[in-house]
Design an enzyme around this catalytic site. Structure first.
Site, PDB file in Angstrom:
ATOM      1  N   ARG A 132       0.807  -1.223   0.000  1.00 53.65           N
ATOM      2  CA  ARG A 132       0.000   0.000   0.000  1.00 53.65           C
ATOM      3  C   ARG A 132       0.845   1.280   0.000  1.00 53.65           C
ATOM      4  NH1 ARG A 132      -3.473  -2.321   4.985  1.00 53.65           N
ATOM      5  NH2 ARG A 132      -1.588  -3.590   5.118  1.00 53.65           N
ATOM      6  N   ASN A 138      41.078  22.824  -8.523  1.00 53.98           N
ATOM      7  CA  ASN A 138      41.597  21.671  -7.773  1.00 53.98           C
ATOM      8  C   ASN A 138      41.635  20.397  -8.608  1.00 53.98           C
ATOM      9  OD1 ASN A 138      38.771  21.712  -7.804  1.00 53.98           O
ATOM     10  ND2 ASN A 138      38.655  20.424  -5.981  1.00 53.98           N
TER      11      ASN A 138
HETATM   12  C1  UD1 Z   1      -1.776  -6.131  11.281  1.00 56.06           C
HETATM   13  C2  UD1 Z   1      -2.681  -7.020  12.139  1.00 56.06           C
HETATM   14  C3  UD1 Z   1      -3.899  -6.213  12.578  1.00 56.06           C
HETATM   15  C4  UD1 Z   1      -3.452  -4.998  13.333  1.00 56.06           C
HETATM   16  C5  UD1 Z   1      -2.474  -4.168  12.529  1.00 56.06           C
HETATM   17  C6  UD1 Z   1      -1.861  -3.111  13.416  1.00 56.06           C
HETATM   18  C7  UD1 Z   1      -2.357  -9.344  11.355  1.00 56.06           C
HETATM   19  C8  UD1 Z   1      -2.918 -10.442  10.556  1.00 56.06           C
HETATM   20  N1  UD1 Z   1      -3.074  -8.203  11.384  1.00 56.06           N
HETATM   21  O1  UD1 Z   1      -2.463  -5.822  10.099  1.00 56.06           O
HETATM   22  O2  UD1 Z   1      -4.750  -7.018  13.396  1.00 56.06           O
HETATM   23  O3  UD1 Z   1      -4.590  -4.206  13.682  1.00 56.06           O
HETATM   24  O4  UD1 Z   1      -1.395  -4.976  12.032  1.00 56.06           O
HETATM   25  O5  UD1 Z   1      -1.048  -2.229  12.688  1.00 56.06           O
HETATM   26  O6  UD1 Z   1      -1.315  -9.492  11.973  1.00 56.06           O
HETATM   27  N2  UD1 Z   1       5.090  -8.906   7.882  1.00 56.06           N
HETATM   28  C9  UD1 Z   1       6.117  -9.827   7.766  1.00 56.06           C
HETATM   29  N3  UD1 Z   1       5.882 -10.968   7.061  1.00 56.06           N
HETATM   30  C10 UD1 Z   1       4.697 -11.260   6.500  1.00 56.06           C
HETATM   31  C11 UD1 Z   1       3.650 -10.320   6.625  1.00 56.06           C
HETATM   32  C12 UD1 Z   1       3.872  -9.155   7.325  1.00 56.06           C
HETATM   33  O7  UD1 Z   1       7.219  -9.615   8.261  1.00 56.06           O
HETATM   34  O8  UD1 Z   1       4.584 -12.322   5.888  1.00 56.06           O
HETATM   35  C13 UD1 Z   1       5.337  -7.658   8.613  1.00 56.06           C
HETATM   36  C14 UD1 Z   1       5.171  -6.444   7.727  1.00 56.06           C
HETATM   37  O9  UD1 Z   1       6.402  -6.111   7.120  1.00 56.06           O
HETATM   38  C15 UD1 Z   1       4.700  -5.372   8.694  1.00 56.06           C
HETATM   39  C16 UD1 Z   1       4.013  -6.149   9.799  1.00 56.06           C
HETATM   40  O10 UD1 Z   1       4.388  -7.493   9.642  1.00 56.06           O
HETATM   41  O11 UD1 Z   1       5.785  -4.639   9.240  1.00 56.06           O
HETATM   42  C17 UD1 Z   1       2.505  -6.023   9.752  1.00 56.06           C
HETATM   43  O12 UD1 Z   1       2.017  -6.468   8.485  1.00 56.06           O
HETATM   44  P1  UD1 Z   1       0.842  -5.699   7.732  1.00 56.06           P
HETATM   45  O13 UD1 Z   1       0.632  -6.381   6.441  1.00 56.06           O
HETATM   46  O14 UD1 Z   1       1.119  -4.252   7.695  1.00 56.06           O
HETATM   47  O15 UD1 Z   1      -0.397  -5.989   8.693  1.00 56.06           O
HETATM   48  P2  UD1 Z   1      -1.761  -5.158   8.801  1.00 56.06           P
HETATM   49  O16 UD1 Z   1      -2.595  -5.482   7.643  1.00 56.06           O
HETATM   50  O17 UD1 Z   1      -1.455  -3.748   9.074  1.00 56.06           O
HETATM   51 CA    CA Z   2       0.408  -2.548   9.103  1.00 55.53          CA
END
Ligand code: UD1
Ligand code: CA
Length: 468
Positions: free
Chosen positions: A17, A389
């Site tokens: 995103r 220079n």
């Molecule tokens: C996640 C939570 C949600 C919470 C929100 C808070 C889950 C399923 N959902 O959603 O409940 O309200 O964060 O901000 O956890 N990442 C990895 N490996 C992966 C997937 C993600 O390292 O395979 C890392 C991403 O880089 C990121 C973090 O985990 O830094 C969160 O992932 P993101 O996809 O942003 O989760 P949200 O949809 O925001």
């Molecule tokens: Ca997130």
């Protein structure tokens, strides 16, 4: 005996995103990458050797961003979801009795809040404790589903939530404490049976409850602490919050900041008492500014050290340079890199310095390029002086000793040494050293032809008469 707490920071995702070629956690807020901000908080709570960062997208760059913190890394080759990201570290992480889980895209949380979460978890004896808050607009976050008695039942991701669940305003911050035993038992059973096809860490909560284990909520009022960054709009909000905090801190420490909403100050900057920042200045990187300075509008200062009582006039750029007490810079000066400007020296308008030392009380006030030069004290560098220079292959040094007077529009072809106290005639090209106390002239002598212009004018008038 098992070690107490380990921490895992999830930072492997690309961050679709963000619409960026750069991994999300490498974007910056307050002049620091998001991963640096989160990891710096983590190492305040848990010993460094028990802080693990899960890397995947641009793993090398993410590792480099936090290398100074001496944390450890786990590789998640395919980003199959937050649950999968924790599961791949099972072998290492399960050596600790408890695990603090953080997401690399939530950089505003304070160590104090996380400390509170950890303490609450230990004292309650729950299998998991979730940091939650209430948001007026919970869009995008997982919702906390509680039973009639207020007990946590599950976390439902927005995509999977029913309309009634979407109306819940209590959200999952993405920060949790787990007992590692039950956590990994449940994680092993989590399936990617959701519309995103991901292994959700949040599914563990429902699993623990299903096993009759207790899940606690640690709810905070300061919602801004849990702001997660998914888009550049949220990145700008977080950046603004961090810098707003920084600027308030500086003002409380005695720095005058005019129109504070317009200045950009990075988090590691330090500024002394009674220094004034005018509107729209940028103070970046590891810059330190002394007391009693004035930084006028539109100046940009990065990775530099300024002493006390320095005046930086508008539109000047000071980068990777050291500026001593009482120096006057600008307007429109450029200190490119690696310069030392000694006490009470002046660098005026349209003067560029590169890897140059300008001695105490020396002045280069107008239109000059001084590169790879070592200039002594009390030197006057005339308008339009250029150090040549670069010979097309290598950079050569210019040395100008104490008390030299460099006439305007001098061209100094390096390598060259100009001895102490000498004078250089204006408009000269110098290709050889000038000895101390001498006058150097490097131009042809002026000739004057008396009456020439009068004769010419007369001759022209005569020719015009004949033509008529
Ligand atoms: C996640 C939570 C949600 C919470 C929100 C808070 C889950 C399923 N959902 O959603 O409940 O309200 O964060 O901000 O956890 N990442 C990895 N490996 C992966 C997937 C993600 O390292 O395979 C890392 C991403 O880089 C990121 C973090 O985990 O830094 C969160 O992932 P993101 O996809 O942003 O989760 P949200 O949809 O925001
Ligand atoms: Ca997130």
């Amino acid at each position: 005996m098992k070690r107490d707490f380990a921490t895992v920071i999830l930072a492997a995702g690309l961050g679709t995103r963000m619409k960026s070629r750069q991994a999300k956690v490498l974007h910056q807020a307050g002049g620091k990458t998001l991963i640096e901000l989160v990891a710096a908080t983590a190492v305040r709570l848990v010993p460094r050797e028990q802080v693990y960062v899960v890397v995947g997208h641009q793993a090398d760059r993410v590792q480099r961003a936090v290398q100074g913190l001496e944390v450890r890394f786990l590789r998640q080759e395919k980003q199959l979801g937050t649950g999968h990201a924790v599961l791949i570290g099972r072998e290492e992480l399960a050596k600790a009795a408890r695990l603090l889980v953080l997401y690399g895209d939530c950089p505003l949380v304070s160590a104090a809040t996380l400390g509170g979460l950890m303490q609450c978890h230990v004292e309650s004896g729950a299998a998991a404790t979730v940091l939650t808050t209430r948001l007026a607009d919970p869009t995008g976050y997982g919702r906390m589903v509680r039973g009639p008695a207020g007990d946590i039942r599950a976390i439902v991701e927005e995509k999977a939530a029913t309309p009634a669940q979407r109306a819940i305003t209590e959200i999952n911050s993405g920060m949790y404490c787990f007992e590692t035993g039950p956590l990994f038992d449940c994680l092993a059973g989590v399936r990617p049976d959701n519309s995103a096809g991901e292994y959700y860490l949040t599914d563990v909560i429902g699993c623990l409850v299903g096993k009759g284990l207790r899940v606690e909520g640690y709810t905070i009022n300061e919602a801004s602490e849990v702001l997660g960054i998914n888009t550049r709009v949220e990145l700008a909000e977080v950046d603004n919050l961090l810098r707003g905090r920084k600027v308030r801190e500086l003002m409380l420490e005695g720095v005058t900041i005019q129109r504070p909403e317009t200045v950009t100050v990075d988090l590691e900057v330090s500024i002394g008492e009674d220094t004034v920042l005018e509107p729209f200045v940028q103070i970046l990187g590891r810059t330190s500014i002394g007391s009693g300075c004035r930084i006028r509008s539109y100046a940009v200062i990065s990775d530099s050290v300024l002493g006390d009582e320095v005046l930086v006039e508008p539109y000047s750029w000071v980068n990777e340079s050291e500026v001593e007490r009482g120096v006057h810079i600008g307007p429109y000066a450029r200190l490119r890199t690696g310069n030392v400007v000694e006490a009470e020296a002046s660098v005026g308008n349209f003067v560029e310095l590169k890897k140059t030392r300008l001695g105490a009380r020396s002045k280069a006030m107008h239109l000059a390029y001084l590169g790879d030069a070592t200039i002594g004290a009390d030197v006057n560098v005339g308008a339009g002086t250029i150090t040549c220079n670069f010979d097309g292959v290598v950079k050569n040094p210019t040395i100008i000793e104490d008390g030299v007077f460099v006439g305007s529009n001098s061209t100094l072809v390096a390598p060259i040494r100009v001895g102490a106290g000498s004078y250089l005639a204006a408009g000269s090209v110098f290709t050889e050293d000038v000895e101390p106390g001498a006058l150097g002239i490097g131009r042809s002598r002026q000739t004057v032809k008396p009456g020439w212009a009068v004769r010419r004018k007369k001759k022209r008038a005569e020719t015009a008469e004949e033509d008529r």
